[in-house]
Scaffold this active site. Structure first.
Site, PDB file in Angstrom:
ATOM      1  N   GLY A 199      -9.294  -8.466  -2.089  1.00 18.18           N
ATOM      2  CA  GLY A 199      -9.484  -9.464  -1.352  1.00 18.18           C
ATOM      3  C   GLY A 199      -8.755 -10.873  -1.762  1.00 18.18           C
ATOM      4  N   GLY A 239     -13.281  -3.848   0.155  1.00 16.73           N
ATOM      5  CA  GLY A 239     -14.604  -3.364   0.456  1.00 16.73           C
ATOM      6  C   GLY A 239     -15.054  -2.198  -0.384  1.00 16.73           C
ATOM      7  N   LYS A 297     -19.590 -16.410   1.324  1.00 16.91           N
ATOM      8  CA  LYS A 297     -21.152 -16.114   1.732  1.00 16.91           C
ATOM      9  C   LYS A 297     -21.920 -15.488   0.659  1.00 16.91           C
ATOM     10  CE  LYS A 297     -21.383 -14.674   6.203  1.00 16.91           C
ATOM     11  NZ  LYS A 297     -21.039 -13.354   7.187  1.00 16.91           N
ATOM     12  N   ARG A 299       0.740  -1.179  -0.147  1.00 19.15           N
ATOM     13  CA  ARG A 299       0.058  -0.112   0.069  1.00 19.15           C
ATOM     14  C   ARG A 299       0.897   1.188  -0.177  1.00 19.15           C
ATOM     15  NH1 ARG A 299      -4.867  -2.242   3.703  1.00 19.15           N
ATOM     16  NH2 ARG A 299      -6.148  -2.833   2.189  1.00 19.15           N
TER      17      ARG A 299
HETATM   18  P1  AMP Z   1     -15.004 -14.105   0.454  1.00 17.02           P
HETATM   19  O1  AMP Z   1     -14.023 -13.440   1.457  1.00 17.02           O
HETATM   20  O2  AMP Z   1     -16.266 -14.029   0.798  1.00 17.02           O
HETATM   21  O3  AMP Z   1     -14.462 -13.742  -0.853  1.00 17.02           O
HETATM   22  O4  AMP Z   1     -14.544 -15.810   0.776  1.00 17.02           O
HETATM   23  C1  AMP Z   1     -13.352 -16.305   0.611  1.00 17.02           C
HETATM   24  C2  AMP Z   1     -13.271 -17.460   1.405  1.00 17.02           C
HETATM   25  O5  AMP Z   1     -14.304 -18.491   1.045  1.00 17.02           O
HETATM   26  C3  AMP Z   1     -11.882 -18.183   1.138  1.00 17.02           C
HETATM   27  O6  AMP Z   1     -11.293 -18.289   2.396  1.00 17.02           O
HETATM   28  C4  AMP Z   1     -12.374 -19.628   0.793  1.00 17.02           C
HETATM   29  O7  AMP Z   1     -11.686 -20.578   1.268  1.00 17.02           O
HETATM   30  C5  AMP Z   1     -13.916 -19.757   1.102  1.00 17.02           C
HETATM   31  N1  AMP Z   1     -14.471 -20.642   0.131  1.00 17.02           N
HETATM   32  C6  AMP Z   1     -14.518 -20.729  -1.109  1.00 17.02           C
HETATM   33  N2  AMP Z   1     -15.221 -21.863  -1.674  1.00 17.02           N
HETATM   34  C7  AMP Z   1     -15.652 -22.506  -0.487  1.00 17.02           C
HETATM   35  C8  AMP Z   1     -16.559 -23.652  -0.059  1.00 17.02           C
HETATM   36  N3  AMP Z   1     -16.936 -24.442  -1.213  1.00 17.02           N
HETATM   37  N4  AMP Z   1     -16.676 -23.995   1.008  1.00 17.02           N
HETATM   38  C9  AMP Z   1     -16.251 -23.373   2.083  1.00 17.02           C
HETATM   39  N5  AMP Z   1     -15.514 -22.081   1.950  1.00 17.02           N
HETATM   40  C10 AMP Z   1     -15.360 -21.782   0.903  1.00 17.02           C
END
Ligand code: AMP
Length: 405
Positions: free
Chosen positions: A361, A384, A209, A47
């Site tokens: 991210g 974000g 999520k 950064r």
């Molecule tokens: P996000 O921060 O919402 O982009 O989520 C990223 C996280 O989602 C990563 O740490 C991944 O390991 C997790 N992730 C991706 N696919 C899956 C899955 N099928 N089951 C559980 N966790 C997952």
């Protein structure tokens, strides 16, 4: 959900530092030096490096540079572990020039430090979140901060979705509040995807999520031509479509939102693509044995990555895109047994000669893991913030900047 949301009238409409006459002027430069620190040592200087083009431009043109940033969440209190002092040392070595540091933002200490600033030199102010007035966007605090400088430049894209004193309140006191190079690049890439994307425009969304991505999906349905879904969020969609998902991670209380997204996709006739096969395992564990299945996920198994057929289909759609936005991994890419889907998508994005944008991210971690970051047109520095931007949400730190005639 419904209409296309565009946060402002286009990136390039904002004033940039090159529009300002900065020689001899005190410039309030809002940067994002929210770096990881451990025992007072900067663990990753990405950064700080990202702010260098703006800082060196201002140095070259004889500005007196007042650097303002937050670091972590000290909740409006002074806390040594959140001090920006270690950043001054890193910046010094990157610039090859001394950088002054002020432990106060206001009052005699800050004023003296600013008065001592010479043209082309930098003064780093202490963490602005040591002041509760920062996140409260306090009017008096903003006025006092504004009185420290002649010009305002915003280069902290990662915080421009927040209406804080240093990102919003202060800016409004300057007629010619302008964006720095980092901010300008973010706005140009993300802004052009929102307002005038080259088509076909393909969005790839994944991650843990679905609830975090519903607004993004809704806005992308209005704008993009194809939406590819992976990661755990895919299983909530498959569940609604009555595909068996076994023990896969779903958000049972968000299925109505998922249904709304599916309805909207149908209504607009947009390609909303879901995995047709999966890499599954019996346990959520790094060493679980991976197994590829098509269609339904058997009882006792959970989906941890998209399967090879899905990865091939997604790669083909990615290959046809003229512009791309990727946010969120296709599986648990941190674990070697479940990273292939994400790595295949990363390779396909990197191979695409069009406009490729990765929103902060985990997808940034994934593209770095694949060693393909230099093949991407733009990797957003604001996790974000880039998500909020692409959702079409208001961006106070952008709105506060002056329009170009
Ligand atoms: P996000 O921060 O919402 O982009 O989520 C990223 C996280 O989602 C990563 O740490 C991944 O390991 C997790 N992730 C991706 N696919 C899956 C899955 N099928 N089951 C559980 N966790 C997952």
């Amino acid at each position: 959900m419904g209409e296309i949301l565009i946060p402002f009238g286009g990136a390039v409409n904002k004033l940039t530092i090159e529009d300002l006459s900065v020689k001899g002027k005190r410039v309030f430069l809002r940067v994002d030096f929210n770096v990881p620190l451990k025992n007072g040592v900067v663990k990753d200087d990405t950064r700080i490096r990202a702010a260098l083009p703006t800082i060196t431009y201002l140095q070259k043109h004889g500005a007196k540079i007042i650097l303002v940033s937050h670091l972590g969440r000290p909740d409006g209190q002074r806390a040594e572990e959140y001090s920006l002092r270690p950043v001054a040392a890193v910046l010094e070595s990157l610039l090859g020039q001394p950088v002054s540091f002020s432990p106060d933002l206001l009052g005699p200490v800050a004023e003296t430090a600013i008065n001592c600033l010479k043209e082309g030199h930098c003064l780093l102010m202490e963490n602005i979140r040591f002041y509760p007035e920062e996140t409260e966007n306090d009017a008096q605090f903003s006025r006092e901060l504004a009185s420290l400088a002649d010009l305002y430049v915003m280069d902290a894209f990662g915080t421009c979705h927040r209406a804080h004193a240093s990102t919003y309140g202060v800016a409004k006191h300057f007629k010619n509040a302008a964006c720095g190079y980092l901010m300008q690049k973010e706005l140009e890439y993300l802004g052009s995807l929102l307002t005038n994307p080259k088509r076909p425009f393909v969005t790839i969304t994944g991650g843990a999520k679905v609830s975090d991505k519903v607004e993004l999906l809704s806005n992308m349905l209005d704008i993009a031509d194809h939406i590819l879904i992976g990661g755990a969020m895919a299983y909530s969609f498959l569940k609604v479509l009555e595909v068996k998902v076994g023990n896969s991670r779903i958000e049972a209380d968000k299925l109505d939102l998922v249904q709304q997204i599916l309805d909207k996709a149908k209504r607009l006739g947009k390609g909303l693509h879901l995995p047709v096969d999966h890499v599954v395992a019996t346990e959520f564990n790094e060493n679980s044995a991976p197994k590829a299945v098509e269609g339904d996920i058997p009882e006792g198994y959970m989906g941890l990555d998209i399967g090879p057929k899905t990865a091939a289909k997604y790669s083909q759609l990615i290959g046809q895109a003229q512009s791309l936005f990727w946010n969120g991994p296709m599986g648990v890419f941190e674990w070697p047994n479940f990273k292939t889907g994400t790595m295949t998508v990363a390779q396909a994005v990197a191979n695409n000669p069009g406009i490729t944008v990765i929103g902060g991210g985990d997808s940034v971690t994934a593209i770095n893991m694949a060693g393909l970051a230099d093949k991407i047109s733009h990797i957003s520095t604001g996790g974000g913030a880039s998500l909020e931007f692409m959702q079409g949400n208001p961006m106070p730190g952008v709105e506060a900047l002056a329009e170009r005639n």
